[in-house]
Design an enzyme around this catalytic site. Structure first.
Site, PDB file in Angstrom:
ATOM      1  N   ASN A   8       0.700  -1.030  -0.190  1.00 16.01           N
ATOM      2  CA  ASN A   8       0.171   0.190  -0.080  1.00 16.01           C
ATOM      3  C   ASN A   8       1.229   1.293   0.103  1.00 16.01           C
ATOM      4  O   ASN A   8       0.699   2.125  -0.543  1.00 16.01           O
ATOM      5  CB  ASN A   8      -0.669  -0.045   1.231  1.00 16.01           C
TER       6      ASN A   8
ATOM      7  N   CYS B 261      -4.026  -9.255   3.942  1.00 12.55           N
ATOM      8  CA  CYS B 261      -2.938  -9.566   2.926  1.00 12.55           C
ATOM      9  C   CYS B 261      -1.838  -8.579   2.652  1.00 12.55           C
ATOM     10  O   CYS B 261      -1.695  -8.366   1.706  1.00 12.55           O
ATOM     11  CB  CYS B 261      -5.028  -8.554   2.296  1.00 12.55           C
ATOM     12  N   PHE B 262      -1.652  -8.227   4.346  1.00  8.88           N
ATOM     13  CA  PHE B 262      -0.614  -7.628   4.307  1.00  8.88           C
ATOM     14  C   PHE B 262      -0.444  -6.203   4.230  1.00  8.88           C
ATOM     15  O   PHE B 262       1.116  -6.762   3.107  1.00  8.88           O
ATOM     16  CB  PHE B 262       0.844  -9.307   3.856  1.00  8.88           C
ATOM     17  N   CYS B 263      -0.784  -5.729   3.943  1.00 12.79           N
ATOM     18  CA  CYS B 263      -1.118  -4.680   3.519  1.00 12.79           C
ATOM     19  C   CYS B 263      -0.615  -4.499   1.742  1.00 12.79           C
ATOM     20  O   CYS B 263      -0.091  -3.873   1.087  1.00 12.79           O
ATOM     21  CB  CYS B 263      -0.051  -3.838   3.855  1.00 12.79           C
ATOM     22  N   ASN B 264      -0.969  -5.945   0.644  1.00 16.92           N
ATOM     23  CA  ASN B 264      -0.659  -5.583   0.012  1.00 16.92           C
ATOM     24  C   ASN B 264      -1.862  -5.965  -1.335  1.00 16.92           C
ATOM     25  O   ASN B 264      -2.052  -7.420  -1.318  1.00 16.92           O
ATOM     26  CB  ASN B 264       0.221  -6.840  -0.331  1.00 16.92           C
TER      27      ASN B 264
END
Ligand SMILES: *Cc1c(COP(=O)(O)O)cnc(C)c1O
Length: 579
Positions: free
Chosen positions: A137, A426-429
């Site tokens: 992100n 989603c691990f900031c992705n």
């Protein structure tokens, strides 16, 4: 575990551990990471861990030296200045970047560095901001600056790595380019290009995807700079390349002498755990010249007059871009982190962590339920052989034998009860997440409409996972970590559910049921005996029957153990420390 250990060492003897370091990996774990005793830490992509020796060195350094404000001309200020310039050299050396061509700027983290590039990049309505779908992100956010100033933003899918090595057509423009409609009174002002086609464009990609572990070929730097994007995209002008190395740096920093990217960002806690809140932007000096900065803060001006429109900026890149006083005690600390990883050497760290990830991936792929259905779906890796283009990260979801999904929250909670620390979601992705989970824009919108947001507990919606589980290895991870994780998968998700197991997963110190297990139990299994384990890991007692209430076994989760000071004991607090 013994047989598995033999198998592992037969294959990975030359890759595992650090034969040339003063301590082997087991000794290192026992002496430098005592706090890990009993727990299996598998979230190095979230943050890796500092060693005790590193902290001791930092403590000694800060206790013995007087570090003043680096803007002061005093001796203490000068001590700080020289330690900061040594730190800059050390960072450049880590990326094999020459001091003639590159400058290291300290920032508040990888995100701070990315924001700096986005804010100061000279966007006009003729520019393009192009980025791979797989991006954090903090990289996607640069889009906001670009769109606001009238630039186009384009998300691209990179074709198979093999294709990229023969760069005829490495880009898939599957995604439409995004252009913000500027109506009257938009908050940003559109910057008109000069129509000469000399626009500045930016291409951003991660050296390693923090979702899947996929390593992007660094050849992209040279390919993008020589690629013709004019065709359908109408992106003319010169291209600058940004590498998000925040994840990749932990094992394989990009070599800037071979791949001369214009901007590279990193964070030190991802490399050696301490300090946090400090990162760097490694900027090519030529690229720094095009950046346009508005604000001036302390340390960045040669002269300013308070009550008229007058300011003279300082000349050097560090002095121009680092507003205020840098976090100088943190900067003074990084050499102690570098000392640790330098002693192990980066190639050995890469081999060591890769051996654990490869072993675990291969074992996970083989796990099958009794009916032959695979337990694990791994994301971002399709072939059995490892072409070494994956980092030490494994992202996956688990399936029940009936084909339905175990939610990632459930996996996380059970892992936590087994003292295993991993990451889910989603691990900031979001781009990688949607791509690997096969979520269309329609799916994503309907999930959002159904109320699902990042960080919530909705792990499966409309029959599809909304995120995944991620484990990642660090330089001090051991074979035992990998093996305990495998044991956890097998015992928690594959073995026939028995009441004994149900109780052994109690959340507090008291025995309890998880809903899923209770349901599973209802689905066909029959009850042979009941053993109550009121306190986790202590002896149980057998009963011939037990009253049931709506929520399950009577008294379940209705009592707590208190410690000597009246504090409530939980398994996480007490049990992991015992092991
Ligand atoms: C962790 C991470 C970031 C964010 O780094 P911060 O230091 O938290 O700002 C960005 N990109 C990737 C690939 C990361 O792994």
């Amino acid at each position: 575990m013994e047989g598995a250990r033999d198998d592992f060492f037969r294959r990975f003897r030359d890759d595992y551990g650090y034969p040339n370091a003063p301590k082997n990996v087991d000794e290192m774990r026992a002496t430098e990471f005592k706090r890990l005793k009993g727990s299996v830490y598998l979230d190095h992509a979230g943050a890796t861990l500092y060693s005790e020796a590193q902290l001791e060195a930092v403590f000694k350094d800060l206790s013995m030296n007087v570090y003043g404000n680096p803007h002061s001309q005093s001796d203490s200020g000068q001590t700080t200045s020289s330690i900061i310039s040594e730190a800059r050299q050390q960072v450049l050396k880590f990326f094999n970047a020459s001091t003639r061509d590159y400058t290291c700027l300290f920032t508040s983290g990888a995100t701070g560095a990315l924001k700096l590039v986005g804010e100061f990049f000279p966007w006009t309505n003729e520019s393009c901001y192009m980025y791979t779908m797989e991006n954090h992100n903090s990289v996607l956010g640069i889009k906001e600056y670009a769109l606001d100033l009238g630039a186009k933003a384009v998300a691209v899918d990179i074709e198979e790595v093999e294709h990229i090595r023969s760069p005829k057509k490495p880009f898939h423009f599957l995604k439409r380019s995004i252009q913000r409609r500027h109506e009257a009174n938009t908050r940003g002002e559109i910057q008109n290009g000069n129509g000469s086609g000399n626009a500045y464009n930016l291409f951003a990609f991660p050296s390693e995807c923090n979702f899947s572990g996929m390593k992007f070929p660094l050849e992209l730097v040279n390919i993008v700079k020589g690629y013709d994007f004019q065709g359908s995209l109408q992106c003319r002008g010169s291209w600058f390349v940004l590498i998000d190395a925040a994840k990749g740096c932990a094992t394989e920093p990009p070599d800037l002498s071979r791949y001369p990217a214009d901007f590279v960002v990193c964070s030190f806690y991802k490399m050696f755990g301490f300090p946090t809140g400090l990162g760097a932007l490694i900027v090519r000096n030529e690229a720094a010249k095009i950046l346009k900065k508005k604000y001036f803060g302390g340390g960045t001006v040669s002269a300013a007059i308070a009550d008229i429109d007058f300011v003279m900026r300082r000349e050097s890149i560090e002095q121009l871009f680092e507003d205020g006083t840098v976090s100088f005690l943190d900067i003074a600390s990084i050499r102690h982190g570098f000392n640790i990883i330098d002693r192990l050497t980066m190639p050995s760290i890469a081999r060591h962590t890769d051996s654990l990830a490869t072993y675990t991936r291969n074992k996970m792929r083989k796990l099958r339920h009794g009916n032959g259905l695979k337990l694990c779906l791994l994301y971002g890796q399709t072939v059995e052989k490892e072409p070494c283009n994956l980092g030490p990260t494994i992202t996956f979801n688990l399936k029940r034998s009936n084909g339905s999904w175990f939610g990632y929250r459930e996996v996380e909670k059970l892992a936590s009860l087994s003292c295993i620390q991993l990451r889910t979601g989603c691990f900031c992705n979001p781009g990688a997440c949607a791509k690997f989970l096969g979520l269309s824009h329609l799916d994503l919108h309907s999930n959002i409409e159904a109320g699902h947001v990042c960080w919530d507990d909705t792990d499966v919606l409309h029959g599809k996972p909304t995120g995944a589980v991620r484990i990642s290895f660090g330089y001090m991870s051991t074979f035992e970590d990998a093996e305990k994780f495998m044991t956890f998968l097998i015992t928690s998700f594959m073995m026939k559910t028995s009441l004994w197991k149900v109780l052994s997963f109690s959340e507090s110190m008291a025995g309890s049921f998880t809903d899923a297990r209770w349901r599973q139990l209802e689905g066909g299994a029959h009850l042979k005996s009941i053993t109550i384990y009121p306190v986790k890991s202590c002896a149980g007692f057998s009963v011939s029957d037990w009253p049931l209430v709506n929520s399950g076994l009577k008294y379940d989760r209705e009592w707590l153990l208190r410690g000597p000071n009246g504090e409530i004991l939980t398994q996480k607090k007490v049990f992991c420390a015992w092991l």
